[in-house]
Design a protein around this motif. Structure first.
Motif, PDB file in Angstrom:
ATOM      1  N   GLY A 258       0.783  -1.236   0.000  1.00 22.48           N
ATOM      2  CA  GLY A 258       0.000   0.000   0.000  1.00 22.48           C
ATOM      3  C   GLY A 258       0.805   1.272   0.000  1.00 22.48           C
ATOM      4  N   ALA A 259       2.096   1.203   0.396  1.00 20.21           N
ATOM      5  CA  ALA A 259       2.903   2.421   0.457  1.00 20.21           C
ATOM      6  C   ALA A 259       3.103   3.020  -0.936  1.00 20.21           C
ATOM      7  CB  ALA A 259       4.260   2.116   1.101  1.00 20.21           C
ATOM      8  N   ARG A 260       3.310   2.175  -1.937  1.00 17.49           N
ATOM      9  CA  ARG A 260       3.536   2.694  -3.294  1.00 17.49           C
ATOM     10  C   ARG A 260       2.314   3.477  -3.784  1.00 17.49           C
ATOM     11  NH1 ARG A 260       5.258  -1.461  -5.334  1.00 17.49           N
ATOM     12  NH2 ARG A 260       7.460  -0.888  -5.577  1.00 17.49           N
ATOM     13  N   GLU A 261       1.150   2.922  -3.572  1.00 12.63           N
ATOM     14  CA  GLU A 261      -0.083   3.582  -4.027  1.00 12.63           C
ATOM     15  C   GLU A 261      -0.262   4.931  -3.354  1.00 12.63           C
ATOM     16  OE1 GLU A 261      -4.892   2.623  -4.283  1.00 12.63           O
ATOM     17  OE2 GLU A 261      -3.484   1.124  -3.504  1.00 12.63           O
ATOM     18  N   ARG A 262       0.032   4.989  -2.055  1.00  8.86           N
ATOM     19  CA  ARG A 262      -0.102   6.259  -1.331  1.00  8.86           C
ATOM     20  C   ARG A 262       0.926   7.294  -1.801  1.00  8.86           C
ATOM     21  NH1 ARG A 262       0.638   4.481   4.480  1.00  8.86           N
ATOM     22  NH2 ARG A 262       0.949   2.397   3.647  1.00  8.86           N
ATOM     23  N   LEU A 263       2.155   6.848  -2.055  1.00  6.03           N
ATOM     24  CA  LEU A 263       3.202   7.773  -2.489  1.00  6.03           C
ATOM     25  C   LEU A 263       2.939   8.308  -3.892  1.00  6.03           C
ATOM     26  CD1 LEU A 263       6.315   5.895  -1.071  1.00  6.03           C
ATOM     27  CD2 LEU A 263       5.497   8.145  -0.343  1.00  6.03           C
TER      28      LEU A 263
ATOM     29  N   ALA B 251       0.234   8.984  -5.130  1.00  3.02           N
ATOM     30  CA  ALA B 251      -0.896   9.915  -5.100  1.00  3.02           C
ATOM     31  C   ALA B 251      -0.464  11.356  -4.832  1.00  3.02           C
ATOM     32  CB  ALA B 251      -1.906   9.470  -4.035  1.00  3.02           C
TER      33      ALA B 251
ATOM     34  N   THR C 223      10.844   8.621  -3.890  1.00  5.78           N
ATOM     35  CA  THR C 223       9.813   9.095  -4.810  1.00  5.78           C
ATOM     36  C   THR C 223      10.493   9.993  -5.844  1.00  5.78           C
ATOM     37  OG1 THR C 223       9.310  11.040  -3.438  1.00  5.78           O
ATOM     38  CG2 THR C 223       8.048   9.027  -3.016  1.00  5.78           C
TER      39      THR C 223
ATOM     40  N   ASP D  29      -1.386  19.000   1.999  1.00 10.94           N
ATOM     41  CA  ASP D  29      -1.718  17.584   1.834  1.00 10.94           C
ATOM     42  C   ASP D  29      -0.987  16.936   0.657  1.00 10.94           C
ATOM     43  OD1 ASP D  29      -3.041  18.909  -0.174  1.00 10.94           O
ATOM     44  OD2 ASP D  29      -4.934  17.824   0.076  1.00 10.94           O
ATOM     45  N   GLN D  30      -0.165  17.730  -0.071  1.00  7.73           N
ATOM     46  CA  GLN D  30       0.585  17.185  -1.204  1.00  7.73           C
ATOM     47  C   GLN D  30       2.090  17.103  -0.931  1.00  7.73           C
ATOM     48  OE1 GLN D  30      -0.655  15.842  -4.153  1.00  7.73           O
ATOM     49  NE2 GLN D  30      -2.481  15.937  -2.826  1.00  7.73           N
TER      50      GLN D  30
ATOM     51  N   VAL E 153       6.917   7.022   5.890  1.00  8.71           N
ATOM     52  CA  VAL E 153       5.688   6.301   5.553  1.00  8.71           C
ATOM     53  C   VAL E 153       5.833   4.887   6.088  1.00  8.71           C
ATOM     54  CG1 VAL E 153       4.318   5.322   3.678  1.00  8.71           C
ATOM     55  CG2 VAL E 153       5.115   7.684   3.517  1.00  8.71           C
ATOM     56  N   ASP E 154       4.883   4.478   6.888  1.00 14.93           N
ATOM     57  CA  ASP E 154       4.945   3.152   7.533  1.00 14.93           C
ATOM     58  C   ASP E 154       6.258   2.971   8.296  1.00 14.93           C
ATOM     59  OD1 ASP E 154       2.470   2.602   6.483  1.00 14.93           O
ATOM     60  OD2 ASP E 154       3.232   1.372   4.824  1.00 14.93           O
TER      61      ASP E 154
END
Length: 487
Positions: free
Chosen positions: A23-28, A30, A56, A70-71, A77-78
């Motif tokens: 899930g970390a890849r998907e969040r990053l 974004a 990233t 928020d960007q 992360v995690d």
């Protein structure tokens, strides 16, 4: 703190990759501007640290003040540190004039094709690096490995020669027909047999200009070592690493332009980059990014180093260097697994991987190890390196030497010595086909003295007596090497 061992480092890389996939890849991805993620080393001021992180990648790096709250990519992360890296907009293919015999990795090669620069009206050719030697699986023949863009520079194609060093000089005139291929075959060492350029691979192989008889290979001598590599106390390639390269791993290379450099893998999954060449843009993805190790200021590699193999601390090949950033702050290499699959080759340890027969190679390897263990042996090892190419050429191409070699059962004697190098208890025969060791030695000494070069004759005169005693009196190959090496 980064793990010290390669196995622990690989395990930590896998742990972070699993977190990415969870899930970390998907969040990053974004976050604004992020187009690629990878596990790698955190960079500070453009230099890699020893901190493994979630990297990233963005095309343009912005300050925190320029982005909505928020960007902004969070610092962790995690529980894993993050790093925002700007991808350069420009890359280039990384394109000693000394003659090297035998051929080894890390030296200059070129197809010798000349072009005329329309702006300066200067004639130029392109030069790259010979990476290492391999075996083509389709026919078992030895090939040298380099880059596609090195082998095909200025219009090179399959069937063209590669030269080491440069082709024989010839006069160039503006009115000549360019691109201009070499007219002479002098210094031609290999023939291009396959090239591959894909999003994963920039590779080429060229069949070494050698021929075979029942004794060994001849023509251009070569060894699967890398010039001045000096990793783990040696220069010999030790095959391919069993596991992929990982971020934080120490690696090494020797190239034509920058010689030996020690580097560190920043990431094994760099984002897609595009490189223009002759009006076509080539895109590469998932490559190995390498920076020079901490404390060094020179580039890890630059133009001219293309084709260098990247090796780990055990001298196992992990990559094929092909490009650098425009400012030379880091380099990119293909994963070697992609290269060997695309080109249909195998790379094993030492010379055995490139010779047609295993037996002669066993003997050559054992000679090298045993001889270098003593002062007298080191001198003999140098003599073997200096004269091996000439001797096998005489055996295969000088009719009277060839006849003598077969009449004294030369191939069988060589096979017996090689078998003894593999099996220490193997007893060397007193004669083969009715030819005694003394008779075989005496006859070959006579023809090599008659038809050899002045340098070969001089060294035979100096060394033939201890070699005669060793060859005629030893019971095993090991004993022969001890007698000869201790002379």
């Amino acid at each position: 703190m980064m793990p010290e061992s390669i196995s622990a480092l690989a395990a930590e890389n896998r742990r972070l990759e699993d977190l990415m996939d969870s899930g970390a890849r998907e969040r990053l991805l974004a976050f604004s501007g992020v187009f690629h993620t990878a596990v790698g080393l955190k960079e500070i001021g453009g230099r890699a640290t020893d901190i493994l992180c979630f990297k990233t990648y963005v095309h343009t790096k912005k300050s925190v003040d320029e982005l909505p709250p928020d960007q902004v990519v969070p610092p962790t992360v995690d529980g894993v540190p993050t790093d925002v890296t700007e991808v350069p907009t420009e890359f280039r293919f990384a394109a000693d004039d000394s003659a090297h015999r035998p051929l080894v990795g890390g030296i200059q090669i070129t197809n010798g094709i000349k072009v005329l620069d329309p702006g300066t009206l200067k004639v130029r050719s392109s030069r790259g690096t010979l990476g290492c030697f391999a075996t083509r699986t389709s026919d078992g023949k030895p090939v040298l490995l380099t880059n596609w863009h090195v082998a095909t520079a200025n219009g090179g194609r399959i069937g063209d020669s590669l030269f080491q060093p440069l082709p024989e000089p010839e006069e160039d005139r503006i009115e000549d027909d360019f691109p201009k291929r070499p007219k002479s075959s002098k210094n031609a060492v290999a023939t291009i047999v396959d090239v591959k350029v894909t999003e994963k691979v920039d590779g080429a192989i060229a069949r070494v200009n050698t021929c075979y008889s029942s004794c060994c290979n001849c023509g251009v001598g070569f060894r699967n070592t890398v010039r001045d590599l000096n990793v783990g106390g040696g220069d010999a390639i030790a095959g391919i690493a069993p596991a992929p390269v990982v971020a934080g791993q120490d690696v090494f290379k020797v190239g034509r332009a920058t010689d030996r450099r020690a580097g560190k893998v920043v990431t094994a999954n760099y984002p897609s980059v595009s490189i223009p060449r002759d009006g076509t843009t080539y895109t590469f993805t998932g490559q190995i990014q390498i920076q020079l190790q901490a404390g060094e200021t020179a580039p890890f590699a630059t133009h001219g180093d293309s084709g260098s193999v990247i090796v780990d601390g055990s001298r196992r090949v992990v990559g094929l260097f092909f490009a650098s950033s425009a400012d030379d702050s880091f380099g990119l290499a293909n994963h070697i697994a992609d290269v060997v699959a695309a080109l249909g080759i195998t790379i094993k340890g030492g010379e055995r991987s490139v010779l047609a027969s295993d037996e002669p190679d066993d003997l050559v390897q054992e000679l090298a190890v045993r001889f270098r263990a003593t002062s007298g042996g080191r001198r003999l090892s140098e003599l073997l390196d200096a004269h091996r190419g000439e001797v096998v050429h005489l055996v295969n191409h000088e009719r009277r030497v060839t006849i003598a070699w077969h009449r004294v059962q030369g191939p069988a004697w060589y096979a017996a010595l090689a078998r003894g190098a593999r099996h220490g208890d193997y007893q060397l025969p007193a004669d083969i086909g009715g030819v005694t060791r003394a008779a075989a030695y005496s006859r070959m000494l006579a023809v090599l003295t008659q038809f050899g070069s002045e340098e070969l004759r001089a060294d035979l005169a100096r060394w033939h007596e201890p070699l005669r005693v060793a060859f005629t009196g030893a019971r095993t190959t090991g004993e022969l090497l001890e007698l000869a090496g201790g002379a």
